[in-house]
Design a protein around this motif. Structure first.
Motif, PDB file in Angstrom:
ATOM      1  N   LEU A   1       0.830  -1.205   0.000  1.00  0.00           N
ATOM      2  CA  LEU A   1       0.000   0.000   0.000  1.00  0.00           C
ATOM      3  C   LEU A   1       0.866   1.258   0.000  1.00  0.00           C
ATOM      4  O   LEU A   1       0.579   2.232  -0.707  1.00  0.00           O
ATOM      5  CB  LEU A   1      -0.921  -0.008   1.225  1.00  0.00           C
ATOM      6  CG  LEU A   1      -1.964  -1.139   1.265  1.00  0.00           C
ATOM      7  CD1 LEU A   1      -2.675  -1.144   2.612  1.00  0.00           C
ATOM      8  CD2 LEU A   1      -2.971  -0.990   0.132  1.00  0.00           C
TER       9      LEU A   1
ATOM     10  N   ARG B   1      -4.161  -0.168  -4.019  1.00  0.00           N
ATOM     11  CA  ARG B   1      -4.833   0.720  -3.090  1.00  0.00           C
ATOM     12  C   ARG B   1      -5.788  -0.072  -2.214  1.00  0.00           C
ATOM     13  O   ARG B   1      -6.357  -1.073  -2.657  1.00  0.00           O
ATOM     14  CB  ARG B   1      -5.588   1.815  -3.845  1.00  0.00           C
ATOM     15  CG  ARG B   1      -4.667   2.782  -4.591  1.00  0.00           C
ATOM     16  CD  ARG B   1      -5.452   3.861  -5.305  1.00  0.00           C
ATOM     17  NE  ARG B   1      -6.218   3.317  -6.425  1.00  0.00           N
ATOM     18  CZ  ARG B   1      -6.935   4.063  -7.268  1.00  0.00           C
ATOM     19  NH1 ARG B   1      -7.003   5.379  -7.086  1.00  0.00           N
ATOM     20  NH2 ARG B   1      -7.581   3.502  -8.271  1.00  0.00           N
ATOM     21  N   ALA B   2      -5.968   0.412  -0.998  1.00  0.00           N
ATOM     22  CA  ALA B   2      -6.843  -0.290  -0.066  1.00  0.00           C
ATOM     23  C   ALA B   2      -8.252  -0.424  -0.621  1.00  0.00           C
ATOM     24  O   ALA B   2      -8.930  -1.427  -0.388  1.00  0.00           O
ATOM     25  CB  ALA B   2      -6.866   0.427   1.278  1.00  0.00           C
ATOM     26  N   SER B   3      -8.694   0.557  -1.372  1.00  0.00           N
ATOM     27  CA  SER B   3     -10.044   0.533  -1.927  1.00  0.00           C
ATOM     28  C   SER B   3     -10.219  -0.545  -2.989  1.00  0.00           C
ATOM     29  O   SER B   3     -11.350  -0.883  -3.349  1.00  0.00           O
ATOM     30  CB  SER B   3     -10.386   1.901  -2.520  1.00  0.00           C
ATOM     31  OG  SER B   3      -9.469   2.239  -3.552  1.00  0.00           O
ATOM     32  N   GLU B   4      -9.107  -1.098  -3.514  1.00  0.00           N
ATOM     33  CA  GLU B   4      -9.183  -2.121  -4.553  1.00  0.00           C
ATOM     34  C   GLU B   4      -9.294  -3.540  -3.991  1.00  0.00           C
ATOM     35  O   GLU B   4      -9.573  -4.481  -4.735  1.00  0.00           O
ATOM     36  CB  GLU B   4      -7.947  -2.032  -5.452  1.00  0.00           C
ATOM     37  CG  GLU B   4      -7.828  -0.715  -6.205  1.00  0.00           C
ATOM     38  CD  GLU B   4      -6.490  -0.539  -6.878  1.00  0.00           C
ATOM     39  OE1 GLU B   4      -6.403   0.235  -7.856  1.00  0.00           O
ATOM     40  OE2 GLU B   4      -5.500  -1.176  -6.436  1.00  0.00           O
TER      41      GLU B   4
ATOM     42  N   LEU C   1      -6.434  -1.261   7.036  1.00  0.00           N
ATOM     43  CA  LEU C   1      -7.251  -0.737   5.943  1.00  0.00           C
ATOM     44  C   LEU C   1      -8.073   0.459   6.385  1.00  0.00           C
ATOM     45  O   LEU C   1      -8.333   1.371   5.586  1.00  0.00           O
ATOM     46  CB  LEU C   1      -8.158  -1.840   5.406  1.00  0.00           C
ATOM     47  CG  LEU C   1      -7.439  -3.058   4.802  1.00  0.00           C
ATOM     48  CD1 LEU C   1      -8.445  -4.056   4.254  1.00  0.00           C
ATOM     49  CD2 LEU C   1      -6.461  -2.627   3.712  1.00  0.00           C
ATOM     50  N   SER C   2      -8.448   0.483   7.644  1.00  0.00           N
ATOM     51  CA  SER C   2      -9.193   1.637   8.162  1.00  0.00           C
ATOM     52  C   SER C   2      -8.341   2.900   8.126  1.00  0.00           C
ATOM     53  O   SER C   2      -8.813   3.981   7.750  1.00  0.00           O
ATOM     54  CB  SER C   2      -9.657   1.351   9.592  1.00  0.00           C
ATOM     55  OG  SER C   2     -10.333   2.458  10.142  1.00  0.00           O
TER      56      SER C   2
ATOM     57  N   ARG D   1      -6.023   3.482   6.065  1.00  0.00           N
ATOM     58  CA  ARG D   1      -5.803   3.847   4.664  1.00  0.00           C
ATOM     59  C   ARG D   1      -7.039   4.430   3.991  1.00  0.00           C
ATOM     60  O   ARG D   1      -6.934   5.281   3.110  1.00  0.00           O
ATOM     61  CB  ARG D   1      -5.347   2.603   3.892  1.00  0.00           C
ATOM     62  CG  ARG D   1      -3.916   2.214   4.175  1.00  0.00           C
ATOM     63  CD  ARG D   1      -2.966   3.152   3.449  1.00  0.00           C
ATOM     64  NE  ARG D   1      -1.576   2.879   3.758  1.00  0.00           N
ATOM     65  CZ  ARG D   1      -0.558   3.453   3.133  1.00  0.00           C
ATOM     66  NH1 ARG D   1      -0.791   4.327   2.162  1.00  0.00           N
ATOM     67  NH2 ARG D   1       0.672   3.186   3.469  1.00  0.00           N
ATOM     68  N   THR D   2      -8.213   3.955   4.381  1.00  0.00           N
ATOM     69  CA  THR D   2      -9.442   4.372   3.696  1.00  0.00           C
ATOM     70  C   THR D   2     -10.247   5.414   4.465  1.00  0.00           C
ATOM     71  O   THR D   2     -11.090   6.104   3.886  1.00  0.00           O
ATOM     72  CB  THR D   2     -10.352   3.160   3.451  1.00  0.00           C
ATOM     73  OG1 THR D   2     -10.760   2.613   4.718  1.00  0.00           O
ATOM     74  CG2 THR D   2      -9.634   2.089   2.636  1.00  0.00           C
TER      75      THR D   2
ATOM     76  N   GLU E   1     -12.419   4.542   6.560  1.00  0.00           N
ATOM     77  CA  GLU E   1     -13.651   3.844   6.937  1.00  0.00           C
ATOM     78  C   GLU E   1     -13.449   3.126   8.273  1.00  0.00           C
ATOM     79  O   GLU E   1     -12.351   2.696   8.609  1.00  0.00           O
ATOM     80  CB  GLU E   1     -14.032   2.819   5.873  1.00  0.00           C
ATOM     81  CG  GLU E   1     -14.337   3.385   4.511  1.00  0.00           C
ATOM     82  CD  GLU E   1     -14.679   2.281   3.516  1.00  0.00           C
ATOM     83  OE1 GLU E   1     -15.788   1.742   3.598  1.00  0.00           O
ATOM     84  OE2 GLU E   1     -13.816   1.978   2.664  1.00  0.00           O
TER      85      GLU E   1
ATOM     86  N   LEU F   1     -15.696  -1.847   6.997  1.00  0.00           N
ATOM     87  CA  LEU F   1     -14.861  -2.656   6.103  1.00  0.00           C
ATOM     88  C   LEU F   1     -15.186  -4.142   6.241  1.00  0.00           C
ATOM     89  O   LEU F   1     -15.197  -4.879   5.257  1.00  0.00           O
ATOM     90  CB  LEU F   1     -13.386  -2.411   6.425  1.00  0.00           C
ATOM     91  CG  LEU F   1     -12.850  -1.023   6.067  1.00  0.00           C
ATOM     92  CD1 LEU F   1     -11.516  -0.782   6.755  1.00  0.00           C
ATOM     93  CD2 LEU F   1     -12.703  -0.877   4.566  1.00  0.00           C
TER      94      LEU F   1
END
Length: 349
Positions: free
Chosen positions: A24, A30-33, A63-64, A66-67, A69, A74
């Motif tokens: 990342l 990307r985390a969203s991918e 991931l939180s 990074r995004t 969210e 997630l």
């Protein structure tokens, strides 16, 4: 065009997500991918195996960050299917499945994911779960853009384990839910066969259960128009835990050439290897007695994972193999199935 990418990553301990963090940070993905994660942790694989939840927590926190969210959000859209137990030569690892934009045209390997409704405690291992998993699988097919069940290659299911004594029932019901969702068998026939008729099975279902999930989760792979990525997936049924020929055939089906193992210069093309197996309930393998079911020192599935993992890893030349025990209604009784995902020659991770 969407392209499926697979990153097979090591873990130094059950909470280690540093390899994904490095990807990342480098911008490799990307985390969203990220669409799903499937992996092996080094716990005991039982109801009290904390390593699965520990890894999931570490993953969601990364991931939180990074995004932006919440981890809870997630967890409702990224299935994290983990199997505990890395006995023998099995190596703790996780496969990250990501969908990235691409310019490939034609038909390729697609991924679809779906979550079922929250499951009440104890509401596992019967007809309601079979129907629930079937509905969730069909939702995953729609997510992947697959209309024809014949194009589905593999469905990885994770269901709540329920309480003590319900784990095997939940795994079996998850597998039969796949069979119903793919139209291989009717719901009524599946319910009648549940843990009663081992000759009823799916060759495209890989099911497990755990206390760390609260609903049925499905990660589905199949071929669909409009997908790229240069990936192939093959699944082969195994007659027993010594079925070397089936393992080698699965690798050949994706364009690799084991003789007897995959040559070193081809091993980098292996993206993921997933397998299900179980100790033969007859107490024998190819006519010879085994002691997996009667050993009071080591649980039977741990024997199985160590033995089957060695067979598959010897062919792959790599211990990063997802081997899950408890293969009721998943491949032939006493055997199981093996799935290999590999990149075409010249395709990067």
């Amino acid at each position: 065009m969407p392209e499926l990418r697979v990153h097979r990553l090591p873990m130094a301990h059950p909470g280690d997500v540093s390899a994904l963090a490095a990807l990342l940070e480098a911008g490799t993905l990307r985390a969203s991918e990220i669409r799903a994660v499937i992996g092996k942790t080094e716990g005991n694989g039982g109801l009290n195996d904390f390593t699965r939840g520990y890894f999931t927590q570490s993953l969601l926190l990364l991931l939180s960050r990074r995004t932006g969210e919440a981890p809870e959000t997630l967890a409702e859209r990224i299935p994290c299917v983990l199997s505990g137990g890395t006995e023998g030569v099995l190596s703790p690892h996780y496969c990250v499945f990501a969908v990235q934009p691409g310019d490939a045209a034609g038909e390729g390997l697609a991924i679809g994911t779906a979550f079922g409704p929250p499951v009440a405690p104890g509401d596992v291992g019967h007809g309601a779960q079979i129907r629930r998993v079937a509905a969730t699988l069909r939702a995953a097919m729609r997510d992947a853009g697959i209309a024809d069940p014949a194009r589905v290659r593999l469905a990885q299911v994770k269901s709540p384990a329920g309480g003590p004594g319900q784990l095997l029932c939940s795994v079996a019901a998850g597998a039969l839910g796949v069979a119903v969702g793919l139209g291989e068998i009717s719901a009524a026939a599946a319910e009648a066969a549940l843990l009663e008729d081992p000759s009823v099975f799916s060759e495209r279902a890989s099911a497990s259960a755990g206390v760390e999930v609260l609903r049925d989760e499905v990660v589905l792979f199949g071929t669909a128009a409009g997908w790229g990525g240069g990936l192939r997936l093959a699944v082969r049924p195994m007659a027993d835990a010594l079925d070397l020929g089936a393992v080698q055939a699965a690798f050949r089906d994706v364009g690799l050439a084991p003789d007897p193992d995959v040559p070193p210069d081809q091993r980098g093309r292996i993206a993921a290897v997933l397998a299900k197996g179980e100790p033969d309930r007859s107490g024998r393998v190819r006519g010879q007695r085994h002691t997996m079911l009667g050993d009071t020192d080591l649980e039977a599935q741990r024997h199985l994972r160590g033995a089957l993992g060695a067979v598959i890893a010897a062919v792959a030349g790599d211990g990063r193999i997802f081997v899950s025990g408890g293969a009721a209604h998943q491949g032939p009784p006493g055997g199981g199935l093996v799935a290999v995902i590999a990149r075409d020659e010249g395709v990067g991770a």
